[in-house]
Design an enzyme around this catalytic site. Structure first.
Site, mmCIF file in Angstrom:
data_model
loop_
_atom_site.group_PDB
_atom_site.id
_atom_site.type_symbol
_atom_site.label_atom_id
_atom_site.label_comp_id
_atom_site.label_asym_id
_atom_site.label_seq_id
_atom_site.Cartn_x
_atom_site.Cartn_y
_atom_site.Cartn_z
ATOM 1 N N ASP A 170 33.555 44.047 55.301
ATOM 2 C CA ASP A 170 33.580 44.569 53.931
ATOM 3 C C ASP A 170 34.468 45.806 53.948
ATOM 4 O O ASP A 170 34.056 46.863 54.429
ATOM 5 C CB ASP A 170 32.148 44.905 53.486
ATOM 6 C CG ASP A 170 32.109 45.484 52.074
ATOM 7 O OD1 ASP A 170 33.179 45.849 51.536
ATOM 8 O OD2 ASP A 170 31.001 45.591 51.524
ATOM 9 N N GLU A 178 37.255 29.916 32.633
ATOM 10 C CA GLU A 178 36.370 29.458 33.715
ATOM 11 C C GLU A 178 37.083 28.404 34.539
ATOM 12 O O GLU A 178 37.755 27.521 33.991
ATOM 13 C CB GLU A 178 35.072 28.884 33.134
ATOM 14 C CG GLU A 178 34.087 29.975 32.752
ATOM 15 C CD GLU A 178 32.819 29.434 32.098
ATOM 16 O OE1 GLU A 178 32.763 28.236 31.790
ATOM 17 O OE2 GLU A 178 31.892 30.229 31.900
ATOM 18 N N LYS A 201 39.108 51.233 45.002
ATOM 19 C CA LYS A 201 38.921 52.441 45.819
ATOM 20 C C LYS A 201 40.289 52.841 46.385
ATOM 21 O O LYS A 201 41.194 53.104 45.601
ATOM 22 C CB LYS A 201 37.828 52.192 46.842
ATOM 23 C CG LYS A 201 36.477 51.903 46.137
ATOM 24 C CD LYS A 201 35.306 51.727 47.062
ATOM 25 C CE LYS A 201 34.056 51.345 46.264
ATOM 26 N NZ LYS A 201 32.913 51.033 47.154
ATOM 27 N N ARG A 259 38.920 48.149 38.516
ATOM 28 C CA ARG A 259 37.571 47.948 39.060
ATOM 29 C C ARG A 259 37.341 46.453 39.269
ATOM 30 O O ARG A 259 37.353 45.678 38.316
ATOM 31 C CB ARG A 259 36.588 48.503 38.017
ATOM 32 C CG ARG A 259 35.214 48.816 38.482
ATOM 33 C CD ARG A 259 34.590 49.863 37.568
ATOM 34 N NE ARG A 259 35.113 51.169 37.909
ATOM 35 C CZ ARG A 259 34.694 51.892 38.962
ATOM 36 N NH1 ARG A 259 33.723 51.467 39.727
ATOM 37 N NH2 ARG A 259 35.243 53.063 39.225
ATOM 38 N N THR A 261 36.672 45.759 47.460
ATOM 39 C CA THR A 261 36.891 46.153 46.064
ATOM 40 C C THR A 261 38.390 46.337 45.897
ATOM 41 O O THR A 261 39.135 46.413 46.880
ATOM 42 C CB THR A 261 36.226 47.500 45.706
ATOM 43 O OG1 THR A 261 36.850 48.515 46.493
ATOM 44 C CG2 THR A 261 34.730 47.486 45.993
ATOM 45 N N TYR A 273 39.083 32.968 27.634
ATOM 46 C CA TYR A 273 38.108 32.333 28.541
ATOM 47 C C TYR A 273 38.859 31.442 29.511
ATOM 48 O O TYR A 273 39.662 30.618 29.099
ATOM 49 C CB TYR A 273 37.084 31.502 27.762
ATOM 50 C CG TYR A 273 35.693 32.031 27.990
ATOM 51 C CD1 TYR A 273 35.133 31.966 29.265
ATOM 52 C CD2 TYR A 273 34.959 32.637 26.974
ATOM 53 C CE1 TYR A 273 33.875 32.488 29.511
ATOM 54 C CE2 TYR A 273 33.706 33.157 27.220
ATOM 55 C CZ TYR A 273 33.161 33.076 28.496
ATOM 56 O OH TYR A 273 31.932 33.607 28.734
HETATM 57 C C1 LIG Z 1 31.799 50.343 46.905
HETATM 58 C C2 LIG Z 1 31.332 49.329 47.884
HETATM 59 C C3 LIG Z 1 30.909 48.063 47.464
HETATM 60 C C4 LIG Z 1 30.604 47.725 46.039
HETATM 61 O O1 LIG Z 1 31.528 47.758 45.116
HETATM 62 P P1 LIG Z 1 31.180 47.736 43.552
HETATM 63 O O2 LIG Z 1 32.508 47.428 42.986
HETATM 64 O O3 LIG Z 1 30.612 49.043 43.212
HETATM 65 O O4 LIG Z 1 30.212 46.601 43.310
HETATM 66 C C5 LIG Z 1 30.605 47.123 48.434
HETATM 67 N N1 LIG Z 1 30.686 47.426 49.738
HETATM 68 C C6 LIG Z 1 31.052 48.632 50.175
HETATM 69 C C7 LIG Z 1 31.115 48.899 51.633
HETATM 70 C C8 LIG Z 1 31.373 49.629 49.253
HETATM 71 O O5 LIG Z 1 31.690 50.853 49.695
#
Ligand SMILES: *Cc1c(COP(=O)(O)O)cnc(C)c1O
Length: 413
Positions: A199, A56, A228, A234, A225, A54
């Site tokens: 994003d 935090e 990807k 993840r 993220t 933990y």
């Molecule tokens: C995949 C994605 C997310 C979310 O990611 P998670 O890890 O699934 O919560 C946010 N914004 C965009 C543009 C994405 O393609």
């Protein structure tokens, strides 16, 4: 450190589910644009005893004792993220991309304030203000779509922003095959004094390797993220300048704002993936992702497929199947029968509902991680064409081609 035998001894049902999933990943041509294959080191960190801790709070300022070693891991992740993306401030604790977005909204907006994002139907993300998402219920959302050419119409975005005067503009997408002009987005934001959030969940790896314009010089805040194109565990991250962070306090928005204890095993894995992202190999990998996507688009166009926007600048290809007389949903199912995995996806001006759609989204990050190159993209395009053209005549043949291809590029798990 730990083996599958131990899982098999403790819980044969879960061991069997895991081993079938590993086999599925090995047997499939994985074209889901948001997926990837992490390194064994990233995998090992995620399975490490750091999960027991933990922590935090933040390095040096925790609410629990015994954090000196997980602090090392989090500090390394922070330091490397700054180096990879050239940002001044980073928070590596978001459990996922959506958590990074939620914390950003929580930090920057009050409930009911206006935001502008790309609509889900045109390639945006659920968390950018979709009516079924918390963001669609808590904020006043206006969405932009795409122009006739399948590209963002920046003049339309500008008009929308001038009309609704949002507090926050979101630039980023989940199914957009073209480069996003963050510089232009910032010019639009500055016209009305809006904040710009980029994003880069999908394109983070490309940005890290210089294969896509970086939003860091232009956006007030950038979320991503790590799993990807960046090819890590993840998870999510938030980046900004020190100046903007001092005004907003993103750390506080993540904890105690929307999360509790950070996932220290995942943060250690993020540090590893960010170290990998600094390597020359990673740069070559990202270049190959884009080369492969371009080759796949070209090969599909040669077979008579209608590729949205006529090609791609990044890691994904969006195919409009209306001229082939098949829906996205049916195409996804047909391809699955030959171990080609992709997802149905809405295309611009789609007349089918979201559960059916008229298109498919094809991404190259995973197959590029396996080592595939342009010539393999022509084989894959051929397989897709044969399956959609005449499944009865071609299924067995395509299954053999797919099986040869995945055998040529084994996954080392
Ligand atoms: C995949 C994605 C997310 C979310 O990611 P998670 O890890 O699934 O919560 C946010 N914004 C965009 C543009 C994405 O393609």
């Amino acid at each position: 450190m730990y083996s599958f035998e131990e899982i098999a001894n403790a819980d044969p049902q879960i061991a069997s589910a895991i081993s079938m999933e590993i086999q599925r990943q090995k047997d499939n041509i994985e074209l889901i644009a948001s997926e990837n294959l992490v390194s064994r080191a990233v995998m090992a960190a995620m399975g490490s005893p750091l999960t027991n801790k933990y922590a935090e709070g933040y390095p040096g300022k925790r609410y629990y004792g015994g954090c000196e070693y997980v602090d090392i891991a989090e500090n390394l992740a922070i330091q490397r993220a700054k180096e990879v993306f050239g940002c001044e401030y980073v928070n590596v604790q978001p459990h996922s991309g959506v958590q990074a977005n939620m914390a950003t909204f929580f930090a920057v907006l009050k409930p009911g304030e206006p935001i502008v994002g790309m609509s889900l139907a045109n390639g945006g993300h659920l968390s950018h203000g979709s009516p079924v998402n918390l963001t669609g219920k808590y904020y006043k959302v206006s969405s932009y779509g795409l122009g006739e050419d399948g590209r963002i119409d920046y003049d339309e975005v500008e008009q929308l922003v001038c009309r609704v005067r949002p507090k926050l503009i979101i630039a980023g997408a989940s199914a957009y095959p073209r480069e996003i002009d963050f510089k232009r987005f910032r010019q639009i934001a500055d016209m009305t004094g809006a904040y710009l959030m980029a994003d880069i969940a999908h394109i983070a790896g490309l940005v890290a390797a210089g294969q896509h314009m970086s939003p860091i010089p232009y956006a007030h805040v950038t979320t991503t993220t790590t799993h990807k194109t960046l090819r890590g565990p993840r998870g999510g991250m938030i980046m900004s300048s020190n100046e903007f962070d001092q005004k907003i306090n993103f750390d506080k928005a993540i904890f105690p704002g929307i999360q509790g204890g950070p996932l220290m095993h995942v943060i250690a894995a993020k540090a590893i993936c960010l170290k990998e992202a600094l390597s020359a190999d990673f740069k070559k990998y990202q270049e190959q992702i884009v080369k492969n996507a371009k080759a796949l688009a070209k090969a599909l166009i040669e077979k008579g497929f209608n590729v949205v926007s006529g090609g791609t600048d990044n890691h994904l290809v969006l195919v409009d199947l209306r001229n082939k007389g098949i829906t996205g949903k049916d195409a996804e199912h047909i391809l699955e029968r030959a171990n080609i995995t992709c997802n149905k996806n809405a295309v611009p001006n789609d007349d089918q509902k979201a559960s059916v759609t008229s298109g498919i989204r094809l991404g190259t990050p995973t197959i590029t991680s396996r080592g595939m190159t342009e010539e393999d993209m022509y084989i894959i395009a051929d397989c897709i064409n044969m399956m959609i053209d005449d499944i009865d005549a071609n299924e067995n043949k395509v299954r053999r081609i797919v099986s040869d291809l995945v055998e040529k590029y084994p996954i080392n798990y």
